[in-house]
Design a protein around this motif. Structure first.
Motif, PDB file in Angstrom:
ATOM      1  N   PRO A   1       0.830  -1.205   0.000  1.00 47.87           N
ATOM      2  CA  PRO A   1       0.000   0.000   0.000  1.00 47.87           C
ATOM      3  C   PRO A   1       0.864   1.255   0.000  1.00 47.87           C
ATOM      4  O   PRO A   1       1.999   1.246   0.475  1.00 47.87           O
ATOM      5  CB  PRO A   1      -0.809  -0.124   1.295  1.00 47.87           C
ATOM      6  N   THR A   2       0.331   2.329  -0.543  1.00 45.15           N
ATOM      7  CA  THR A   2       1.033   3.609  -0.535  1.00 45.15           C
ATOM      8  C   THR A   2       0.674   4.375   0.732  1.00 45.15           C
ATOM      9  O   THR A   2      -0.344   4.110   1.372  1.00 45.15           O
ATOM     10  CB  THR A   2       0.658   4.442  -1.765  1.00 45.15           C
TER      11      THR A   2
ATOM     12  N   ALA B   1       5.196   4.384   8.885  1.00 44.72           N
ATOM     13  CA  ALA B   1       6.348   3.566   8.491  1.00 44.72           C
ATOM     14  C   ALA B   1       6.347   2.233   9.239  1.00 44.72           C
ATOM     15  O   ALA B   1       6.642   1.186   8.650  1.00 44.72           O
ATOM     16  CB  ALA B   1       7.646   4.324   8.752  1.00 44.72           C
ATOM     17  N   GLN B   2       6.010   2.266  10.521  1.00 46.96           N
ATOM     18  CA  GLN B   2       5.963   1.025  11.295  1.00 46.96           C
ATOM     19  C   GLN B   2       4.920   0.060  10.743  1.00 46.96           C
ATOM     20  O   GLN B   2       5.120  -1.161  10.711  1.00 46.96           O
ATOM     21  CB  GLN B   2       5.670   1.330  12.775  1.00 46.96           C
ATOM     22  N   HIS B   3       3.806   0.627  10.258  1.00 49.34           N
ATOM     23  CA  HIS B   3       2.755  -0.214   9.679  1.00 49.34           C
ATOM     24  C   HIS B   3       3.256  -0.896   8.413  1.00 49.34           C
ATOM     25  O   HIS B   3       3.055  -2.108   8.227  1.00 49.34           O
ATOM     26  CB  HIS B   3       1.518   0.639   9.373  1.00 49.34           C
ATOM     27  N   VAL B   4       3.915  -0.157   7.533  1.00 48.42           N
ATOM     28  CA  VAL B   4       4.412  -0.741   6.283  1.00 48.42           C
ATOM     29  C   VAL B   4       5.516  -1.758   6.572  1.00 48.42           C
ATOM     30  O   VAL B   4       5.565  -2.836   5.963  1.00 48.42           O
ATOM     31  CB  VAL B   4       4.919   0.355   5.333  1.00 48.42           C
TER      32      VAL B   4
ATOM     33  N   THR C   1       5.555   1.847  -4.295  1.00 53.82           N
ATOM     34  CA  THR C   1       5.373   3.079  -5.048  1.00 53.82           C
ATOM     35  C   THR C   1       5.349   4.267  -4.097  1.00 53.82           C
ATOM     36  O   THR C   1       4.537   4.308  -3.164  1.00 53.82           O
ATOM     37  CB  THR C   1       4.073   3.040  -5.867  1.00 53.82           C
ATOM     38  N   LEU C   2       6.227   5.225  -4.352  1.00 55.97           N
ATOM     39  CA  LEU C   2       6.206   6.477  -3.608  1.00 55.97           C
ATOM     40  C   LEU C   2       5.943   7.612  -4.577  1.00 55.97           C
ATOM     41  O   LEU C   2       6.032   7.439  -5.802  1.00 55.97           O
ATOM     42  CB  LEU C   2       7.517   6.693  -2.860  1.00 55.97           C
ATOM     43  N   HIS C   3       5.601   8.766  -4.036  1.00 62.29           N
ATOM     44  CA  HIS C   3       5.275   9.918  -4.865  1.00 62.29           C
ATOM     45  C   HIS C   3       6.198  11.080  -4.541  1.00 62.29           C
ATOM     46  O   HIS C   3       6.444  11.377  -3.367  1.00 62.29           O
ATOM     47  CB  HIS C   3       3.810  10.322  -4.645  1.00 62.29           C
TER      48      HIS C   3
ATOM     49  N   ILE D   1      -9.637  -0.954  -4.592  1.00 61.85           N
ATOM     50  CA  ILE D   1      -8.775  -1.391  -3.505  1.00 61.85           C
ATOM     51  C   ILE D   1      -8.954  -0.413  -2.346  1.00 61.85           C
ATOM     52  O   ILE D   1      -9.308   0.752  -2.543  1.00 61.85           O
ATOM     53  CB  ILE D   1      -7.294  -1.482  -3.917  1.00 61.85           C
ATOM     54  N   GLU D   2      -8.694  -0.908  -1.164  1.00 65.44           N
ATOM     55  CA  GLU D   2      -8.907  -0.106   0.029  1.00 65.44           C
ATOM     56  C   GLU D   2      -7.992   1.125   0.037  1.00 65.44           C
ATOM     57  O   GLU D   2      -6.802   1.024  -0.282  1.00 65.44           O
ATOM     58  CB  GLU D   2      -8.623  -0.955   1.278  1.00 65.44           C
ATOM     59  N   GLY D   3      -8.555   2.281   0.347  1.00 70.05           N
ATOM     60  CA  GLY D   3      -7.774   3.502   0.471  1.00 70.05           C
ATOM     61  C   GLY D   3      -7.760   4.363  -0.768  1.00 70.05           C
ATOM     62  O   GLY D   3      -7.257   5.488  -0.733  1.00 70.05           O
ATOM     63  N   ARG D   4      -8.315   3.856  -1.902  1.00 70.51           N
ATOM     64  CA  ARG D   4      -8.354   4.644  -3.138  1.00 70.51           C
ATOM     65  C   ARG D   4      -9.779   4.727  -3.651  1.00 70.51           C
ATOM     66  O   ARG D   4     -10.581   3.815  -3.452  1.00 70.51           O
ATOM     67  CB  ARG D   4      -7.463   4.024  -4.223  1.00 70.51           C
ATOM     68  N   SER D   5     -10.084   5.824  -4.336  1.00 69.52           N
ATOM     69  CA  SER D   5     -11.399   5.979  -4.942  1.00 69.52           C
ATOM     70  C   SER D   5     -11.376   5.428  -6.349  1.00 69.52           C
ATOM     71  O   SER D   5     -10.347   5.414  -7.017  1.00 69.52           O
ATOM     72  CB  SER D   5     -11.801   7.457  -4.973  1.00 69.52           C
TER      73      SER D   5
END
Length: 298
Positions: A199-200, A216-219, A234-236, A287-291
């Protein structure tokens, strides 16, 4: 060594001008490789206002402080303000990324036009958009591109076919769990897909008590037990290259402590057995977290 590929999506003029140089500096400081995928035409970010009618869009905007990350000026490009041509104005920055030893590729020509339209467009429209991006890339770098990463993980069958016709070594247009050879309605496309597997940050922050301070701890908890085929993150440039850089540095340090080699997408591809990649159907799913829907491997 376990590999984790870093894929940098560069969506905007501000992200290219400010976020990209900052990311180059921090990646070099941590001896990490990455691939930068550039938006090469006009910045029309302001036209994303049309997404207000999509389910979940307003919630995502409120969670991730869009104005803070992108700035008022960027959010007016293409509406009240003329959108700057990123490829024309930032060509030197893009070439400097290559000159610093990082891989580069195509994200899109016009980010908003691709992300908001490609799913429903025909072959003519799709080819025109991709050709514009390819021609601009050649103009900037003096050579043909070899990799593509779709804006907003938005694709159609014609776009996937173009990855093969353009002779790209790989493409990263989807979300999934492992690299694969894509099929669309059972049609095989001979261009490996290296999907984003994690996830991003903007999908996580603001959900279930996750903040910029603990994301960060979650990822890192997700990468503690390595996948057999590694990961793609993927980062932005607008987020990790801006306000969320402290979280990104925590990720870099954490992944290296977990034993990952932080590589470019090309290095990641070279570590795979291309002949053994499974076939996976690509479909549009939420997907969860995106529209809205994204290209996802099934």
């Amino acid at each position: 060594m376990k590999q984790l590929a870093l894929k940098v999506d560069v969506d905007t003029y501000r992200g290219t001008r400010e976020g990209v140089p900052r990311l180059v500096e921090v990646l070099k400081r941590h001896n990490a490789q990455a691939t930068f995928f550039f938006s090469l035409g006009p910045d029309h970010t302001g036209r994303a206002i049309k997404r207000v009618f999509r389910p979940g869009f307003l919630g995502k905007v409120s969670r991730t402080s869009v104005v803070e990350h992108y700035g008022i000026k960027t959010l007016l490009y293409g509406t009240l303000l003329l959108g700057p041509d990123i490829g024309r104005k930032c060509a030197d920055i893009m070439r400097s990324v290559r000159d610093e030893g990082f891989e580069t590729g195509i994200h899109c020509y016009d980010h908003i036009r691709w992300q908001d339209n490609v799913a429903g467009k025909d072959a003519v429209w799709t080819e025109r958009e991709l050709r514009l991006a390819v021609e601009r890339y050649v103009e900037i770098f003096g050579e043909a591109p070899h990799a593509h990463a779709a804006a907003g993980w938005q694709m159609n069958r014609h776009a996937l076919r173009m990855m093969q016709r353009l002779g790209f070594d790989y493409s990263s247009d989807t979300r999934g769990t492992q690299p694969f050879i894509p099929t669309w309605n059972a049609e095989i496309i001979a261009c490996p897909q290296l999907p984003t597997t994690l996830p991003t940050l903007d999908e996580l922050v603001g959900c279930d008590g996750i903040t910029p301070e603990n994301v960060a701890q979650h990822v890192l908890a997700l990468t503690g037990n390595p996948s057999a085929t590694g990961h793609v993150y993927t980062l932005h440039a607008e987020l990790e290259g801006g306000k969320w850089m402290p979280a990104f540095e925590q990720l870099l340090q954490g992944w290296q402590a977990q034993g990952y080699e932080l590589v470019s997408m090309r290095q990641y591809l070279q570590g795979l057995d291309a002949g053994a990649l499974p076939r996976r159907e690509v479909a549009l799913r939420e997907i969860e977290g995106r529209s809205g829907t994204l290209a996802v491997s099934l």
